[in-house]
Write an enzyme that holds these catalytic residues in place. Sequence first.
Site, PDB file in Angstrom:
ATOM      1  N   THR A  96     -41.176 -24.525   7.995  1.00 31.01           N
ATOM      2  CA  THR A  96     -41.470 -23.453   8.747  1.00 31.01           C
ATOM      3  C   THR A  96     -40.435 -22.536   9.209  1.00 31.01           C
ATOM      4  OG1 THR A  96     -41.401 -24.733  10.877  1.00 31.01           O
ATOM      5  CG2 THR A  96     -43.724 -24.389   9.869  1.00 31.01           C
ATOM      6  N   ASP A  97     -39.039 -23.134   9.020  1.00 28.48           N
ATOM      7  CA  ASP A  97     -37.752 -22.693   9.729  1.00 28.48           C
ATOM      8  C   ASP A  97     -37.428 -21.409   9.106  1.00 28.48           C
ATOM      9  OD1 ASP A  97     -37.717 -24.631  11.874  1.00 28.48           O
ATOM     10  OD2 ASP A  97     -36.378 -25.694  10.891  1.00 28.48           O
ATOM     11  N   SER A 135     -36.478 -26.601   4.813  1.00 24.99           N
ATOM     12  CA  SER A 135     -36.021 -25.220   4.788  1.00 24.99           C
ATOM     13  C   SER A 135     -34.876 -24.476   5.508  1.00 24.99           C
ATOM     14  CB  SER A 135     -37.552 -24.413   4.986  1.00 24.99           C
ATOM     15  OG  SER A 135     -37.571 -24.065   6.329  1.00 24.99           O
ATOM     16  N   THR A 163     -41.688 -29.663   6.654  1.00 24.27           N
ATOM     17  CA  THR A 163     -42.278 -30.723   7.773  1.00 24.27           C
ATOM     18  C   THR A 163     -43.754 -31.108   7.147  1.00 24.27           C
ATOM     19  OG1 THR A 163     -40.968 -29.901   9.521  1.00 24.27           O
ATOM     20  CG2 THR A 163     -43.180 -30.866   9.834  1.00 24.27           C
TER      21      THR A 163
HETATM   22  C1  SIN Z   1     -38.302 -27.132   7.565  1.00 21.54           C
HETATM   23  O1  SIN Z   1     -38.632 -25.859   7.837  1.00 21.54           O
HETATM   24  O2  SIN Z   1     -38.177 -27.536   6.465  1.00 21.54           O
HETATM   25  C2  SIN Z   1     -38.288 -28.175   8.699  1.00 21.54           C
HETATM   26  C3  SIN Z   1     -39.037 -27.633   9.790  1.00 21.54           C
HETATM   27  C4  SIN Z   1     -40.742 -27.219   9.477  1.00 21.54           C
HETATM   28  O3  SIN Z   1     -41.079 -27.369   8.323  1.00 21.54           O
HETATM   29  O4  SIN Z   1     -41.401 -27.065  10.551  1.00 21.54           O
END
Ligand code: SIN
Length: 326
Positions: A97-98, A64, A18
């Site tokens: 983050t995921d 991710s 993100t």
């Molecule tokens: C991801 O994990 O690539 C998408 C969601 C995020 O980064 O918050």
Amino acid sequence: MVDTNQARRLVIMGTGGTIAGRAAQVADNVGYVAAQVGVADLVAAIPALAGPGLEVEQVAQVDSKDMGLAVWQALTRRLVFHLERPEVAAVVVTHGTDTLEETAFVLQRVLQPAKPVVLTCAMRPASALVPDGPQNLSDAVAVARQTREGGVFVVCAGQVHGALEVAKVHTYRLDAFDSGEAGPIACVEEGWVRRFRVETPASGGVARDEPMLSRFLAAPDLPRVELVTSHADAGGDLVRALVAQEDSGASRPLRGIVVAGTGNGSVHEALIAALNEAQARGVQVVLSSRCAQGRVVPHEGLAFDHSAGLAPVKARLALALELLGR
Ligand code: SIN
């Protein structure tokens, strides 16, 4: 206070997420596409980072949720390369983050880096009216420059977490990460890192397991380890179906199962029966807890080997990495 690390080189590597996301509307913080903006552009958007001593490299560009062995191998190869350069003090990695906690765990286990590797992220896309990525990236650079010890760290929303404890705990809030009972290692205040604890489980100069690193980099796949959860009204059908797949030869061999038990590692009796059958067929079973805090406290009568305090997703990776060596 003089930052004596300013002169040392830093590498910022991008993997997507993100933090590199873009939405059609600046007000849209959820309907965006992750992994659209190059890491060079993310860095260029922060004037304070301009100047010599900083290198930028795009290693991957993924959401991710789709993270896996191929990107981990590419990232690990580039980290090995840069961390061995004497002039490089630390590496920052931008990431979604995921599955951030899974990448942090894998890197810590396979690299045991003697220099800081600082992962950072964002909960809002780069196109947001008020994105959090630039602050997180600036904070990650501050942590990379001011940290002397090796290890994998995660920086988000002004907090610094250790790779072994960190977990994403919120779907939307900017401070989406938590280190449970261990708490964060440090915070970043106006560009300065304030430590809460010196020792972290990830630190302490543990020598890298070179054969394990080589096996990891050469592996076509990670050994297959599945994750099942114990819950009220659970049964054994899912586990039996996994084992039955073996007989059809339709999939990669099942090598392990991590069970996210209830409370202190208890498991529904119907699930225990199926897991015992799987274990009798050579599938290694490891017990973790689905509780967000605490660990499985070893006691007599635990149904299976426990995960030594690791949360289920990290216990799954720990078992897969262990099985790589067998
Ligand atoms: C991801 O994990 O690539 C998408 C969601 C995020 O980064 O918050």
